[in-house]
Design an enzyme around this catalytic site. Structure first.
Site, mmCIF file in Angstrom:
data_model
loop_
_atom_site.group_PDB
_atom_site.id
_atom_site.type_symbol
_atom_site.label_atom_id
_atom_site.label_comp_id
_atom_site.label_asym_id
_atom_site.label_seq_id
_atom_site.Cartn_x
_atom_site.Cartn_y
_atom_site.Cartn_z
ATOM 1 N N HIS A 119 0.812 -1.214 0.000
ATOM 2 C CA HIS A 119 0.000 0.000 0.000
ATOM 3 C C HIS A 119 0.851 1.272 0.000
ATOM 4 O O HIS A 119 0.315 2.382 -0.130
ATOM 5 C CB HIS A 119 -0.944 0.000 1.207
ATOM 6 C CG HIS A 119 -2.293 0.561 0.892
ATOM 7 N ND1 HIS A 119 -2.494 1.520 -0.079
ATOM 8 C CD2 HIS A 119 -3.522 0.307 1.410
ATOM 9 C CE1 HIS A 119 -3.781 1.837 -0.129
ATOM 10 N NE2 HIS A 119 -4.432 1.108 0.767
ATOM 11 N N ASP A 154 -2.454 1.852 -4.693
ATOM 12 C CA ASP A 154 -3.724 2.151 -4.043
ATOM 13 C C ASP A 154 -4.803 1.191 -4.540
ATOM 14 O O ASP A 154 -4.619 0.491 -5.544
ATOM 15 C CB ASP A 154 -4.137 3.591 -4.303
ATOM 16 C CG ASP A 154 -3.150 4.587 -3.708
ATOM 17 O OD1 ASP A 154 -2.595 4.278 -2.633
ATOM 18 O OD2 ASP A 154 -2.933 5.654 -4.312
#
Length: 465
Positions: free
Chosen positions: A436, A440
């Site tokens: 992450h 995204d």
């Protein structure tokens, strides 16, 4: 005559340490140049180490299953060449066991005195810092002056296991160098054979060894309130081999450094099931390998990576590295281990070519013959978890990659059709783990959407080539 030293060789890019899994020769054996002397394990790959010299194997310098840095001396070879003894700066092995020169004795006394002075100066500091410094300095003494007293050669691991099992170390026969007791000696010792089973006391275990164990525990960040081991009577304790240790190291690194996020989509792959059933027998005769479903998924992922280069990236100290080459790592499981060989330049392969390459790498992995090159350079991992019946899973990313796709089992399900009806379809879940820091949810979702659409395009036999 001269003594030559063989060091742990460079075993591949980014490999900084390795261990000896097995010695292929014994001390005293005569060997020729280029003869294999040991098998080294690094990053889940076993590699034979050849001798650089012809001569007699004089002494092993490291223990089995002990990680050492690349370049560490591992064995002495006595050759017939005249020259300076290369082992001069390593130890005084030419002296009889138990002998100690006056110079060594004087040096040991000076260093011990210096250690005591330094510990006294640190008396007002925190106990953990003082003990860590003392441990480090005492280690320097032990490395500089070989220890000959058996009692001083107990490692913290040996002491800990002996205390947990109530083993009298005086009754354990050592298989190590000069009769030293190793961890495996204690683990394999039959407690019931002890003449007098009794708890370890300070008389059984030297105070220096107990302190070394405490220092080691503090160094590893273990609190005194947390038990060192959860073993109880009757439990079997087996030392992890080099490959399992490498897997553990990678998994811990990934889970602690990478913030994982997970997504899942389902895809209708009825067209792939029909195509495979139609062509698999002819494909086997023509290509010599079985046509499985997995190459279809690898190909679909590669095609999607072309459109989404962020998925083919990695994190490097605040920078995002976009990799030019697409090198897909494929997970191969054996009964005991997990290997992740790499298909380099995967975008150059057809489904037929992928079938052959996956089959080749899987065979090498199961035979323990993967080279360092075979497991390096991967930019994303595709894992065929469906091969053992999984329908949903969350994979741990193969550090330093940014994503891993879990391909689950194909199952028959009723799904709605565009005309408002239902049909029986071959459905599969695609589970994606992402870093992450780099990726995204929107980017990952678009990538999975393209993978799903790519899978639906495989309908003709020509798509295999």
């Amino acid at each position: 005559m001269s003594t030559k030293i063989i060091e742990m060789p460079h075993l591949g890019e980014s490999v900084t340490e390795a261990s000896i899994a097995v010695w292929l020769v014994s001390e005293g054996d005569r060997i020729e140049k280029y003869d294999p002397i040991a098998e080294a394990v690094s990053d889940k790959v076993t590699t034979e180490i050849p001798s650089n010299y012809s001569g007699i194997v004089k002494e092993f310098l490291i223990e089995l299953d002990t990680d050492v840095e690349i370049g560490t001396p591992i064995v002495k070879i006595e050759t017939e060449e005249a020259g300076e003894d290369d082992s001069t700066n390593i130890d005084k092995s030419e002296q009889p066991v138990g002998a100690e020169s006056p110079a060594d004795t004087e040096k040991k006394e000076e260093m011990t005195e210096h250690i005591n002075e330094e510990i006294d100066k640190e008396a007002d500091k925190r106990p953990m810092e003082r003990n860590a410094k003392a441990s480090k300095q005492e280690s320097a003494v032990s490395r500089s002056v070989p220890s000959t007293d058996k009692n001083t050669r107990y490692s913290p691991a040996v002491v800990r296991i002996a205390q947990e099992r109530g083993i009298d170390l005086n009754q354990v026969e050592g298989s190590g160098k000069h009769g030293r007791i190793t961890r495996k000696d204690v683990q394999n010792f039959d407690v019931s054979s002890q003449k007098e089973a009794k708890p370890e006391t300070k008389a059984d275990v030297p105070e220096a060894s107990i302190q070394a164990q405490k220092d080691t525990a503090e160094k590893e960040g273990r609190s005194k309130k947390v038990p060192v081991s959860y073993t109880s009577s009757g439990d079997e304790v087996v030392s992890a081999d080099g490959i399992r240790k490498a897997i553990a190291k990678k998994m811990v690194q990934s889970s602690t450094e990478i913030p994982h996020a997970w997504l899942m989509v389902e895809a209708d792959v009825s067209n792939i099931v029909k195509l495979r059933n139609k062509t698999k027998e002819q494909f086997k005769k023509q290509e010599g390998v079985t046509l499985s479903y997995f190459p279809f998924f690898v190909k679909a992922v590669v095609q999607a990576l072309k459109k989404h280069p962020i998925m083919n990236a990695s994190w490097d100290n605040g920078n995002i590295v976009y990799h030019k080459d697409i090198n897909i790592s494929v997970a191969v499981a054996t009964d005991e281990h997990l290997f992740v060989p790499v298909i380099h330049n995967t975008d150059n392969y057809s489904i037929s070519g992928l079938s052959k390459e996956i089959s080749r790498l899987a065979g090498l992995a199961r035979d323990g013959k993967l080279s360092s090159q075979d497991i390096q350079g991967g930019t994303m991992t595709v894992n065929n978890t469906g091969s053992f019946g999984s329908v949903q899973s969350m994979g741990i990313i193969n550090h330093p990659q940014a994503a891993i796709l879990q391909v689950e089992s194909i199952t028959k399900r009723f799904v709605p059709t565009e005309d408002g009806g239902f049909k029986a379809a071959d459905m599969i879940n695609l589970c994606l783990s992402i870093d992450h820091r780099i990726i995204d949810g929107l980017q990952a979702g678009r990538f999975l959407k393209d993978v799903k659409e790519n899978l639906q395009r495989f309908t003709n036999e020509s798509d295999l080539y």
